[in-house]
Design a protein around this motif. Structure first.
Motif, short mmCIF file in Angstrom:
data_model
loop_
_atom_site.label_atom_id
_atom_site.label_comp_id
_atom_site.label_asym_id
_atom_site.label_seq_id
_atom_site.Cartn_x
_atom_site.Cartn_y
_atom_site.Cartn_z
N GLY A 221 0.81 -1.21 0.00
CA GLY A 221 0.00 0.00 0.00
C GLY A 221 0.84 1.26 0.00
N ALA A 222 0.39 2.28 0.71
CA ALA A 222 1.10 3.56 0.77
C ALA A 222 1.05 4.12 2.18
CB ALA A 222 0.49 4.55 -0.22
N TYR A 223 2.07 4.89 2.52
CA TYR A 223 2.15 5.53 3.83
C TYR A 223 2.14 7.03 3.63
CZ TYR A 223 3.29 0.86 5.42
OH TYR A 223 3.22 -0.50 5.68
N VAL A 224 1.23 7.70 4.32
CA VAL A 224 1.01 9.13 4.14
C VAL A 224 1.55 9.88 5.35
CG1 VAL A 224 -0.69 10.93 3.68
CG2 VAL A 224 -1.06 8.62 2.78
N TYR A 225 2.52 10.75 5.12
CA TYR A 225 3.14 11.55 6.19
C TYR A 225 2.74 13.00 6.02
CZ TYR A 225 6.17 7.47 6.84
OH TYR A 225 6.65 6.19 7.06
N THR A 226 2.37 13.63 7.12
CA THR A 226 2.10 15.07 7.14
C THR A 226 2.83 15.68 8.33
OG1 THR A 226 0.07 14.75 8.43
CG2 THR A 226 -0.16 14.83 6.03
N ARG A 227 2.91 16.98 8.35
CA ARG A 227 3.66 17.66 9.42
C ARG A 227 2.97 17.58 10.77
NH1 ARG A 227 4.36 23.24 6.00
NH2 ARG A 227 5.69 22.43 4.31
N ASP A 228 1.65 17.51 10.77
CA ASP A 228 0.92 17.68 12.03
C ASP A 228 0.08 16.48 12.44
OD1 ASP A 228 -0.84 17.88 9.97
OD2 ASP A 228 -1.61 19.87 10.49
N SER A 229 0.31 15.30 11.86
CA SER A 229 -0.47 14.13 12.26
C SER A 229 0.37 12.87 12.12
CB SER A 229 -1.75 14.02 11.43
OG SER A 229 -1.44 13.83 10.07
N ALA A 230 -0.11 11.80 12.75
CA ALA A 230 0.60 10.53 12.68
C ALA A 230 0.52 9.96 11.27
CB ALA A 230 -0.02 9.54 13.68
N VAL A 231 1.46 9.09 10.96
CA VAL A 231 1.48 8.46 9.64
C VAL A 231 0.20 7.66 9.43
CG1 VAL A 231 2.76 6.47 10.54
CG2 VAL A 231 2.78 6.94 8.09
N ALA A 232 -0.35 7.75 8.24
CA ALA A 232 -1.56 6.99 7.89
C ALA A 232 -1.19 5.94 6.86
CB ALA A 232 -2.63 7.92 7.33
N HIS A 233 -1.72 4.73 7.04
CA HIS A 233 -1.48 3.66 6.08
C HIS A 233 -2.71 3.48 5.21
CE1 HIS A 233 -1.57 -0.70 4.83
NE2 HIS A 233 -0.47 -0.25 4.27
N VAL A 234 -2.49 3.42 3.91
CA VAL A 234 -3.56 3.18 2.94
C VAL A 234 -3.26 1.86 2.25
CG1 VAL A 234 -4.64 3.99 0.81
CG2 VAL A 234 -4.01 5.63 2.59
N PRO A 235 -4.19 0.91 2.27
CA PRO A 235 -3.89 -0.40 1.66
C PRO A 235 -3.88 -0.35 0.15
CG PRO A 235 -6.18 -0.32 2.35
CD PRO A 235 -5.55 0.96 2.84
N ALA A 236 -3.13 -1.28 -0.44
CA ALA A 236 -3.34 -1.59 -1.84
C ALA A 236 -4.54 -2.53 -1.91
CB ALA A 236 -2.10 -2.27 -2.42
N TYR A 237 -5.15 -2.66 -3.07
CA TYR A 237 -6.33 -3.50 -3.22
C TYR A 237 -6.07 -4.59 -4.26
CZ TYR A 237 -8.87 -0.20 -0.32
OH TYR A 237 -9.27 0.57 0.73
N ARG A 238 -6.60 -5.76 -3.97
CA ARG A 238 -6.43 -6.89 -4.88
C ARG A 238 -7.21 -6.67 -6.17
NH1 ARG A 238 -7.24 -12.04 -0.76
NH2 ARG A 238 -5.39 -11.63 0.53
#
Length: 399
Positions: free
Chosen positions: A191-208
């Motif tokens: 999937g993907a990992y989303v980083y921003t300056r003011d929040s915790a890292v968010a994980h977004v899955p890849a889809y089958r």
């Protein structure tokens, strides 16, 4: 209705793939512009183009409904693949591609890709940057580009190269301190990992997807992320989620433009992730074609995060009294089998049967095997695939 628009800066290149057959004129810029027309009202593509490339691609752009603004280039560029996970042959060779002056683009919203002939120098309020370089990804700011709001969307190796650390998270956070507002680390099946300056890292899955087509999947992700975050101003994790869904649809259908946002949300998708483990690679390897395919399967499975046992690589030739026990020992230590059934090699068929008797899942590639010869394979609940890369991904997913 509010008019929305985006400028795309990226390459337009010929693409050929041997299997499955693919002969298109896209490149990152062309593919992204095509994907975007279902999400943004007005799309303008800025690119380098040889006159022949421009003539061909302008026709396609008129069909899809976007504008092409081209800067002359002395030659067209092509990418040739054997399969969609293979390393492409670039023509002309990279050393012979003429370096051109940057394309200057000033717009409220820009999606900028790295290009082989030069670069896009952008001045934007909102910009998404995908460096698109396996060799030396250019920093966004290196050519004087600037943006009030910047998102960098890149794969793990590109983030590491630009951020200066072997740890992708540290590199992503370094890019945030240098001026990026968002950093998205694309991580393939993870999937993907989303980083921003003011929040915790968010994980977004890849889809089958039932079929897996990977050429240009990153372009589609960047395009839909740009539409949602930079144009429609949705939260970065929400934009990445929709982009991931768009990639799954593209991988399954090889079709563009992307589905519209509501269609992407409503389409049933199962999150995928590589299931860690050890794969037994069962295959004949007695001629050049067979050996090449074994090597490609081993490399690709490793690229997908798998540990691989390959008899030809890990045991090698030898008497039956040595090879047989070593292979059986390895089969017992693996948690799945990737089997190449073309040729119906006796050793491969034995390994498949042994694995199923032990309850070990088998994922089989069969492109030239008739239905009758597959009866016991299918009947013992092996997963059989016609497409090489699809078989590899389903093995990694361990569906």
């Amino acid at each position: 209705m509010t008019t929305t628009q985006i400028a795309v800066v990226g390459g337009v290149y010929y693409e050929q793939c041997l299997w499955p057959a693919w002969d298109q004129l896209f490149g990152s810029g062309g593919r992204a512009a095509t994907a975007l027309v279902s999400h943004v009202n007005q799309v303008n593509l800025y690119t380098y183009a040889h006159p022949d490339v421009e003539q061909d691609f302008v026709k396609a752009a008129k069909i899809y409904g976007f504008v092409v603004v081209s800067t002359p280039a002395p030659t067209g560029i092509s990418f040739d693949y054997v399969h969609c996970m293979s390393t492409p042959v670039v023509r002309p060779p990279l050393a012979r591609i003429t370096a051109l002056e940057p394309i200057n683009v000033s717009a409220d919203t820009v999606l900028r890709f790295g290009m082989l002939e030069g670069s896009g120098k952008v001045d934007a309020k909102w910009c998404v940057y995908d460096p698109q370089s396996a060799f030396r990804p250019e920093s966004f700011w290196e050519n004087g580009s600037q943006a009030e709001h910047l998102a960098i969307v890149a794969n793990r190796s590109e983030i590491i190269a630009m951020g200066g650390s072997s740890d992708s998270e540290i590199s992503a956070k370094a890019l945030l301190t240098r001026g990026a507002e968002v950093v998205v680390v694309k991580s393939g099946p993870a999937g993907a990992y989303v980083y921003t300056r003011d929040s915790a890292v968010a994980h977004v899955p890849a889809y089958r997807s039932d079929l897996v087509w990977t050429i240009g999947s990153g372009d589609v992700f960047a395009a839909i992320f740009a539409a949602q975050w930079a144009v429609h101003r949705t939260a970065p994790d929400t934009a990445a989620e929709l982009a991931s869904r768009a990639v799954s649809h593209y991988a399954e259908t090889m079709a563009l433009p992307a589905l519209q946002p509501q269609q992407l949300v409503e389409a049933p998708r199962t999150a995928s992730s590589t299931v860690k483990g050890k794969v037994y690679l069962a295959s004949p390897f007695f001629n050049l074609g067979q050996r090449w395919l074994v090597d490609e399967a081993r490399r690709s499975l490793r690229e997908l995060g798998m540990e691989v046992f390959s008899p030809v690589h890990d045991v090698g030739p030898g008497p039956a009294q040595v090879v047989g026990p070593e292979d059986i020992k390895a089969l017992n230590e693996c948690d799945r089998v990737f089997a190449i059934l073309d040729g119906l090699d006796a050793g491969t068929i034995f390994e498949v049967g042994y694995a199923r008797a032990r309850g070990i899942p088998v994922y089989a590639l069969a492109q030239a095997v008739n239905e009758e010869d597959l009866k016991m394979v299918v009947g013992s609940d092996c997963k059989v695939f016609f497409d090489f890369v699809t078989a590899l991904h389903h093995t990694a997913w361990k569906a």
